[in-house]
Design a protein around this motif. Structure first.
Motif, PDB file in Angstrom:
ATOM      1  N   THR A  15       0.645  -1.248  -0.173  1.00  0.00           N
ATOM      2  CA  THR A  15      -0.016   0.198  -0.113  1.00  0.00           C
ATOM      3  C   THR A  15       0.803   1.209   0.144  1.00  0.00           C
ATOM      4  O   THR A  15       0.659   2.251  -0.780  1.00  0.00           O
ATOM      5  N   PHE A  77      -7.615   5.236  -0.409  1.00  0.00           N
ATOM      6  CA  PHE A  77      -8.578   4.345   0.155  1.00  0.00           C
ATOM      7  C   PHE A  77      -8.250   3.065   0.428  1.00  0.00           C
ATOM      8  O   PHE A  77      -8.537   2.552   1.460  1.00  0.00           O
ATOM      9  N   VAL A  78      -7.384   2.641  -0.360  1.00  0.00           N
ATOM     10  CA  VAL A  78      -6.631   1.366  -0.074  1.00  0.00           C
ATOM     11  C   VAL A  78      -5.990   1.242   1.335  1.00  0.00           C
ATOM     12  O   VAL A  78      -6.075   0.496   2.169  1.00  0.00           O
ATOM     13  N   ARG A  79      -5.183   2.424   1.514  1.00  0.00           N
ATOM     14  CA  ARG A  79      -4.398   2.564   2.529  1.00  0.00           C
ATOM     15  C   ARG A  79      -5.288   2.672   3.924  1.00  0.00           C
ATOM     16  O   ARG A  79      -5.103   2.222   4.952  1.00  0.00           O
ATOM     17  N   ASP A  81      -8.299   1.354   3.894  1.00  0.00           N
ATOM     18  CA  ASP A  81      -8.914  -0.091   4.552  1.00  0.00           C
ATOM     19  C   ASP A  81      -7.931  -0.745   5.233  1.00  0.00           C
ATOM     20  O   ASP A  81      -8.307  -1.632   6.155  1.00  0.00           O
ATOM     21  N   ALA A  84      -7.970   0.450   8.753  1.00  0.00           N
ATOM     22  CA  ALA A  84      -9.205   0.152   9.305  1.00  0.00           C
ATOM     23  C   ALA A  84      -9.287  -0.916   9.870  1.00  0.00           C
ATOM     24  O   ALA A  84      -9.859  -1.490  10.630  1.00  0.00           O
ATOM     25  N   GLY A  85      -8.667  -2.032   9.106  1.00  0.00           N
ATOM     26  CA  GLY A  85      -8.611  -3.591   9.249  1.00  0.00           C
ATOM     27  C   GLY A  85      -7.852  -3.536  10.632  1.00  0.00           C
ATOM     28  O   GLY A  85      -8.385  -4.454  11.719  1.00  0.00           O
ATOM     29  N   GLN A 127      -8.491  -9.462   5.730  1.00  0.00           N
ATOM     30  CA  GLN A 127      -7.273  -9.081   5.299  1.00  0.00           C
ATOM     31  C   GLN A 127      -6.655  -9.619   4.017  1.00  0.00           C
ATOM     32  O   GLN A 127      -6.266  -8.750   3.119  1.00  0.00           O
ATOM     33  N   GLY A 130      -8.288  -7.403   1.069  1.00  0.00           N
ATOM     34  CA  GLY A 130      -7.596  -6.318   1.213  1.00  0.00           C
ATOM     35  C   GLY A 130      -6.091  -6.478   0.589  1.00  0.00           C
ATOM     36  O   GLY A 130      -5.767  -5.521  -0.065  1.00  0.00           O
ATOM     37  N   SER A 134      -4.933  -4.538  -2.695  1.00  0.00           N
ATOM     38  CA  SER A 134      -3.725  -3.520  -2.586  1.00  0.00           C
ATOM     39  C   SER A 134      -2.659  -4.213  -3.911  1.00  0.00           C
ATOM     40  O   SER A 134      -2.172  -3.003  -4.552  1.00  0.00           O
TER      41      SER A 134
END
Length: 539
Positions: A15, A77-79, A81, A84-85, A127, A130, A134
Motif C-alpha cells: 500500500t 482508500f486502499v491504505r 482500508d 481500518a482493518g 485482510q 484487502g 492492494s
C-alpha cells in the motif's frame, strides 16, 4: 503471526509503495501536461495534424492525467482500508475480551483464548481480500506501456517465463514438506507449476529472439532524416511554457492566431503558421523568433508581471526592472500586478506578458512581410483570387506574368510597406503593362502608381491636406542628376551621409508632433532615395 505478516506486507510494503508511485506519477504527469499540450498545438499550427487528431491527442493527455490523479486518490482508500482493518481488530479484541469476562463470566484466560482467536480469524479473512486489492492497485499503477491491456501483460510476464514458474514451484514445494502444512495442496500446485516451467523451457525460441537488425546508427541515411526548416518559429524558455498551457489560463496561442488573422486582413495574404516549441538553451523567461531558421529577434517576458511602456514625456518613477519595449524600442519597466493601476494613472501603457510577445511577433511579421511571402503563400493567394475573379487571374498569371515574377512584384511592394490587399488592382495593372516590360522592379513601380490613393490613405488616413517633407530645390536637382542618370557621376558619400542623417532627424521631429514622416521626391529617384533613407531609419 500470519495475520501480522499479512498486515506488514499489505500496509508497509504494497500500500505504501503503490501510494508513493501514484503520487509521483500524478505529479510528473501534471508537470508534463503543458509541454504535451504545447506540442499538440504546435503540430496543429504547423499543419502536421488536423483538428480531429489534435482533439484526440488532447483527450489522451487529459485522460492520462485524470487516471493517475484518480489512482492517487484510490491508493489512499486502499491504505485507509488497511488501517481500518487494524483498528477493527483492536476494537474486536478489547470488546470481545470485555464481554467474555464481564457479561459471560468467563475466566480471563478462557475469554482471551476464545475472543482473541475469533477476532484474529475474522481479521485474517478480511485482510486477504484487502491484500489482493492492494496488489491489484499496485500492478495497475506501476504498469509500463499502453500497447495492450493489463490482463495480457500479467499473463505474459508471469506465465510465459520458465524461471518465474520454476522459482514459484520450488517455494511451494518447500512449504509442502514443512510439518503441519497442507502437503497435498502445496505439493500438487508445485508439481503443476514445475511441469509448466519444464514445458515452456523446451519450446523453441520465438522468431523475435532472432539476431537483432543492425543498429540505426549504421543504417543508411534517408530523406526522412531531413527535417524541414520552420518558415516562422517561436521558441520559448521553460518559464514561458505556462503561457501556452490552456489548463493554466494561457492564451498565447489564441493571440498568435489573432495576430495571423489581423496580418492577413491588413497586409493581404495569409502568413505561414507559427511553429511554437520550447528551447532549454534560452533563458528561463526568454523567447526567440526565427524566420527560415534564422534568428530575427529575441526578448524576455515575465509571466504574472506587466510591462509599463512610456509613450514619451512621462517622468513619474516606477518601481520595477528597467527595459525597453521589444517591438518599438520605447523605454519601459517590468512591474508587478499591484502597481498596474498606478502606472496607468500616470499615463503609462500597461500590457501583460502575452500581449508583449504577441505585439513583438506582429511587428516582426509586418517588417518581414516580404520574406514571409514564399512561393507557397503566393500560390495560395493566386488560388484564392481565382475563386473571386477566375477569368482575371487566368489571363494574367501565369500566361502574361510568370508566378515567380508575380511573387517578386508582391515582395517589392511589401519591402516598402505597401499592402497588397487590393489584389484586383495589382493584377489588372500587371495585365495592362505586362506586354511592355517583364522587369519585376518596373512592374512594381507601375503598380505603386495604381495603388497611390490606397498608399496615401494608409499613411495619412482620410484627409484632404498632406503634411510632407520636401527637399530644397537645388539639392533635389543635384540628387536627380546623380541618381536618375546612370552615366552621371555617383553621389558623393559625404553628401549621402548628410542627407540620410538630416532626413532621419526631420522624420523624428515629424513623429514627435504626431504627423507621419513622408518624404516627397520625384518619381525618377524614388527607388534610389528609398534605399538610401532606409539605411539610416527603419521606417
Amino acid at each position: 503471526i500470519v495475520f501480522a505478516i499479512l498486515v506488514v506486507i499489505n500496509f508497509v510494503v504494497v500500500t505504501k509503495g503503490a501510494e508513493r508511485i501514484a503520487e509521483v506519477s500524478a505529479r510528473f504527469t501534471l508537470d508534463a501536461m503543458p509541454g504535451k499540450q504545447m506540442a499538440v498545438d504546435a503540430d496543429l499550427n504547423a499543419g502536421v495534424i488536423d483538428e480531429k487528431e489534435a482533439r484526440r491527442r488532447r483527450l489522451e493527455v487529459a485522460e492520462e492525467a485524470n487516471f493517475f490523479g484518480a489512482m492517487d486518490g484510490a491508493s489512499k482508500f486502499v491504505r485507509g482500508d488497511a488501517i481500518a482493518g487494524i483498528l477493527i481488530l483492536v476494537i474486536s479484541v478489547i470488546g470481545g475480551f470485555t464481554i467474555g469476562v464481564l457479561q459471560h463470566g468467563l475466566a480471563v484466560g478462557k475469554a482471551a483464548d476464545t475472543y482473541v482467536l475469533l477476532a484474529v480469524g475474522d481479521a485474517l479473512v478480511a485482510q486477504i481480500p484487502g491484500l489482493l486489492i492492494s496488489v491489484a492497485a499496485a500492478m495497475v499503477i506501476s504498469r509500463v506501456g499502453k500497447e495492450e491491456d493489463v490482463g495480457r501483460q500479467i499473463v505474459a510476464q508471469l506465465f510465459t517465463s520458465p524461471r518465474v514458474l520454476g522459482l514459484t514451484a520450488g517455494i511451494l514445494g518447500l512449504l509442502g514438506v514443512i510439518p503441519g502444512m497442507p502437503h497435498v495442496v502445496f505439493l500438487a500446485i508445485a508439481a503443476v507449476l514445475g511441469y509448466a516451467a519444464w514445458v515452456i523451457s523446451r519450446r523453441p525460441p520465438p522468431a523475435a529472439d532472432a539476431p537483432p537488425p543492425a543498429p540505426a546508427a549504421d543504417a543508411e541515411a534517408s530523406w526522412d532524416d531531413l527535417q524541414p526548416v520552420d518558415l516562422l518559429g517561436l521558441e520559448l524558455g521553460y518559464r514561458l511554457i505556462a503561457l501556452v498551457d490552456k489548463n493554466r489560463a494561457g492564451d498565447l496561442l489564441t493571440r498568435i492566431k489573432g495576430v495571423r488573422r489581423k496580418f492577413a486582413q491588413e497586409v493581404g495574404f495569409l502568413p505561414p503558421a507559427v511553429h511554437v516549441r520550447d528551447n532549454l538553451e534560452l533563458k528561463p523567461s526568454g523567447y526567440r523568433v526565427t524566420l527560415r531558421g534564422v534568428i530575427v529577434a529575441e526578448g524576455e517576458a515575465f509571466p504574472g508581471m506587466h510591462l509599463a511602456i512610456n509613450p514619451g514625456g512621462i517622468t513619474t518613477p516606477l518601481i520595477g526592472t528597467a527595459t525597453t519595449d521589444p517591438a518599438f524600442g520605447l523605454p519601459a519597466h517590468w512591474i508587478e500586478e499591484r502597481q498596474k493601476e498606478a502606472a496607468q494613472m500616470a499615463g503609462f501603457t500597461v500590457v501583460d506578458s502575452p500581449t508583449v510577445m504577441a505585439t513583438h511577433l506582429s511587428h516582426l511579421m509586418q517588417v518581414q512581410a516580404a520574406r514571409l511571402l514564399s512561393r507557397t503563400e503566393t500560390q495560395q493567394l493566386v488560388e484564392h483570387v481565382s475563386k473571386l475573379a477566375p477569368k482575371l487571374i487566368e489571363e494574367v498569371v501565369p500566361k502574361l506574368v510568370p508566378l515567380a515574377t508575380f511573387q517578386k512584384v508582391l515582395q517589392l511592394l511589401l519591402e516598402e510597406s505597401v499592402h497588397i490587399r487590393d489584389i484586383r488592382t495589382i493584377v489588372e495593372t500587371l495585365a495592362e503593362h505586362a506586354g511592355q516590360t517583364t522587369d519585376a522592379a518596373e512592374l512594381a513601380r507601375r503598380v505603386r502608381v495604381a495603388l497611390s490613393p490606397a498608399i496615401v490613405q494608409q499613411i495619412y488616413g482620410a484627409t484632404k491636406e498632406l503634411d510632407v517633407i520636401a527637399i530644397e530645390p537645388g539639392f533635389e536637382r543635384l540628387l536627380v542628376q546623380a541618381l536618375a542618370n546612370a552615366q552621371a557621376p555617383a553621389l558623393d558619400p559625404g553628401v549621402a551621409e548628410l542627407f540620410t542623417r538630416t532626413a532621419a532627424e526631420v522624420a523624428n521631429k515629424q513623429e514627435e508632433q504626431g504627423v507621419p514622416a513622408c518624404l516627397l521626391v520625384p518619381d525618377a529617384i524614388r527607388g534610389a532615395i528609398s534605399r538610401l533613407v532606409r539605411r539610416g531609419s527603419h521606417r
